[in-house]
Design a protein around this motif. Structure first.
Motif, mmCIF file in Angstrom:
data_model
loop_
_atom_site.group_PDB
_atom_site.id
_atom_site.type_symbol
_atom_site.label_atom_id
_atom_site.label_comp_id
_atom_site.label_asym_id
_atom_site.label_seq_id
_atom_site.Cartn_x
_atom_site.Cartn_y
_atom_site.Cartn_z
ATOM 1 N N UNK A 6 10.362 44.161 42.950
ATOM 2 C CA UNK A 6 11.054 44.773 44.990
ATOM 3 C C UNK A 6 10.937 44.046 45.629
ATOM 4 N N UNK A 7 11.351 43.147 46.546
ATOM 5 C CA UNK A 7 11.210 42.474 47.570
ATOM 6 C C UNK A 7 9.667 42.037 48.195
ATOM 7 N N UNK A 8 8.924 41.971 47.459
ATOM 8 C CA UNK A 8 7.501 41.160 47.683
ATOM 9 C C UNK A 8 6.618 40.977 46.265
ATOM 10 N N UNK A 9 7.584 41.874 44.845
ATOM 11 C CA UNK A 9 6.595 41.697 43.593
ATOM 12 C C UNK A 9 7.744 41.262 42.869
ATOM 13 N N UNK A 10 6.993 40.188 42.349
ATOM 14 C CA UNK A 10 7.292 39.654 41.140
ATOM 15 C C UNK A 10 6.970 39.629 40.073
ATOM 16 N N UNK A 11 7.835 39.279 38.595
ATOM 17 C CA UNK A 11 6.807 38.732 36.905
ATOM 18 C C UNK A 11 8.059 37.894 36.530
ATOM 19 N N UNK A 12 6.922 37.710 35.734
ATOM 20 C CA UNK A 12 7.643 36.713 34.353
ATOM 21 C C UNK A 12 6.736 37.043 33.299
ATOM 22 N N UNK A 13 7.777 36.200 31.477
ATOM 23 C CA UNK A 13 7.616 36.796 30.810
ATOM 24 C C UNK A 13 7.344 35.506 29.736
ATOM 25 N N UNK A 14 5.914 35.828 29.313
ATOM 26 C CA UNK A 14 5.769 34.723 28.063
ATOM 27 C C UNK A 14 5.222 35.428 26.391
ATOM 28 N N UNK A 26 2.196 38.955 37.053
ATOM 29 C CA UNK A 26 2.743 39.802 38.046
ATOM 30 C C UNK A 26 2.101 39.287 39.245
ATOM 31 N N UNK A 27 3.242 38.471 40.413
ATOM 32 C CA UNK A 27 2.993 37.975 41.614
ATOM 33 C C UNK A 27 3.238 39.056 42.691
ATOM 34 N N UNK A 28 2.160 38.726 43.579
ATOM 35 C CA UNK A 28 2.399 39.641 44.735
ATOM 36 C C UNK A 28 2.059 38.561 45.481
ATOM 37 N N UNK A 29 3.279 39.199 46.782
ATOM 38 C CA UNK A 29 3.341 38.956 48.294
ATOM 39 C C UNK A 29 3.490 39.753 49.291
ATOM 40 N N UNK A 30 2.614 39.055 50.365
ATOM 41 C CA UNK A 30 2.340 40.227 51.593
ATOM 42 C C UNK A 30 2.372 38.771 52.530
ATOM 43 N N UNK A 31 3.864 38.735 53.820
ATOM 44 C CA UNK A 31 3.554 37.105 54.888
ATOM 45 C C UNK A 31 3.926 36.315 53.485
ATOM 46 N N UNK A 32 2.707 35.866 54.792
ATOM 47 C CA UNK A 32 2.996 34.025 53.604
ATOM 48 C C UNK A 32 1.993 33.535 52.124
ATOM 49 N N UNK A 54 1.686 30.413 50.326
ATOM 50 C CA UNK A 54 0.288 30.200 50.021
ATOM 51 C C UNK A 54 -0.610 31.130 49.033
ATOM 52 N N UNK A 55 -1.077 30.675 48.304
ATOM 53 C CA UNK A 55 -1.187 30.811 47.644
ATOM 54 C C UNK A 55 -3.171 31.570 47.245
ATOM 55 N N UNK A 56 -3.324 32.749 47.350
ATOM 56 C CA UNK A 56 -5.034 33.034 47.903
ATOM 57 C C UNK A 56 -5.717 33.254 46.465
ATOM 58 N N UNK A 57 -5.379 33.698 45.588
ATOM 59 C CA UNK A 57 -5.651 33.818 44.962
ATOM 60 C C UNK A 57 -5.237 34.189 42.949
ATOM 61 N N UNK A 58 -6.493 34.038 42.512
ATOM 62 C CA UNK A 58 -5.317 35.056 40.737
ATOM 63 C C UNK A 58 -6.606 35.616 40.424
ATOM 64 N N UNK A 59 -6.033 37.040 40.219
ATOM 65 C CA UNK A 59 -7.579 38.321 39.612
ATOM 66 C C UNK A 59 -6.645 38.859 37.676
ATOM 67 N N UNK A 60 -7.768 39.100 36.974
ATOM 68 C CA UNK A 60 -7.656 39.221 35.678
ATOM 69 C C UNK A 60 -7.876 40.380 36.368
ATOM 70 N N UNK A 61 -7.511 41.291 34.938
ATOM 71 C CA UNK A 61 -7.567 42.524 35.314
ATOM 72 C C UNK A 61 -8.880 42.885 33.732
ATOM 73 N N UNK A 62 -8.330 42.035 33.108
ATOM 74 C CA UNK A 62 -10.073 42.263 32.048
ATOM 75 C C UNK A 62 -10.030 40.800 31.643
ATOM 76 N N UNK A 63 -11.052 40.298 31.032
ATOM 77 C CA UNK A 63 -11.707 38.833 30.171
ATOM 78 C C UNK A 63 -10.519 39.052 29.198
ATOM 79 N N UNK A 64 -9.729 39.545 28.680
ATOM 80 C CA UNK A 64 -8.532 39.916 27.198
ATOM 81 C C UNK A 64 -7.457 39.352 27.745
ATOM 82 N N UNK A 65 -7.029 38.955 29.483
ATOM 83 C CA UNK A 65 -6.356 38.436 29.988
ATOM 84 C C UNK A 65 -6.398 37.323 30.512
#
Length: 203
Positions: A6-14, A26-32, A54-65
């Protein structure tokens, strides 16, 4: 490298070299401000993030990720959030082995950056088997998942379908019911996972 959702959500693949399957960050953007979820580490990622905001944080959904979460957060000089785990020695040992002791723990009551809300998913079969144990992240009208489900040919594939044996589809059924309840609760209409396609309509 970055694929717009979407206009403020991006993904990348490996590619996961052990499982031989694609994995997505997944990268989420809100403002800067930028929040990164379950990031695989790929060349140019740090520079791309800094260019977009401006990067604010990294969030893991589980230790497996864990993927590239640890190194990315350190290189960017930002917080790393991992799900709060209680009374689970095995997962605590996993966290230590992944060198994630320094990360902040979060739960459903944690105030996360850019208005993200966390929802604990821990569906269980009638026999007491836990299907998945992870945080699903709500952002605007999106749900960002770890492994509980992903898109395949425009439809939702509920773990562990097409991944591992599931006699009587008991695990898949428990997982589907839990996720359907969460979708109804959040009124989300789009689903993004750590694997597979984006589902753009949940209605």
């Amino acid at each position: 490298m970055l694929i717009p959702v979407s206009r403020n959500i991006f993904r990348w693949r490996s590619n996961d070299p052990e499982l031989g399957i694609d994995q997505y960050g997944t990268m989420l953007l809100k403002g800067d401000s930028i929040v990164i979820i379950d990031p695989p580490m790929v060349p140019g990622l740090v520079e791309a993030i800094k260019t977009l905001g401006k990067p604010e944080c990294v969030i893991m959904t589980s230790p497996a990720h864990s993927r590239g979460s640890n190194i990315l957060a350190r290189r960017l000089g930002i917080e790393l959030y991992i799900p709060e785990i209680t009374e689970n020695d095995e997962k605590e040992r996993e966290i230590k082995s992944l060198h994630l002791d320094w990360a902040k723990r979060y739960n459903e009551h944690t105030k996360l950056p850019i208005g993200i809300k966390a929802h604990h998913m821990r569906p269980m079969t009638e026999n007491g088997d836990i299907v998945v144990d992870e945080m699903e992240l709500e952002f605007e009208n999106f749900l960002i998942l770890g492994d509980s489900a992903w898109g395949v040919n425009g439809k939702i594939n509920y773990f562990p379908a097409n991944i591992m044996p599931d006699d009587g589809r008991t695990k898949e059924t428990a997982n589907r019911k839990a996720l359907e309840a969460l979708i109804k609760k959040t009124a989300a209409n789009c689903l993004i996972s750590g694997h597979g396609e984006v589902i753009n309509s949940l209605s």
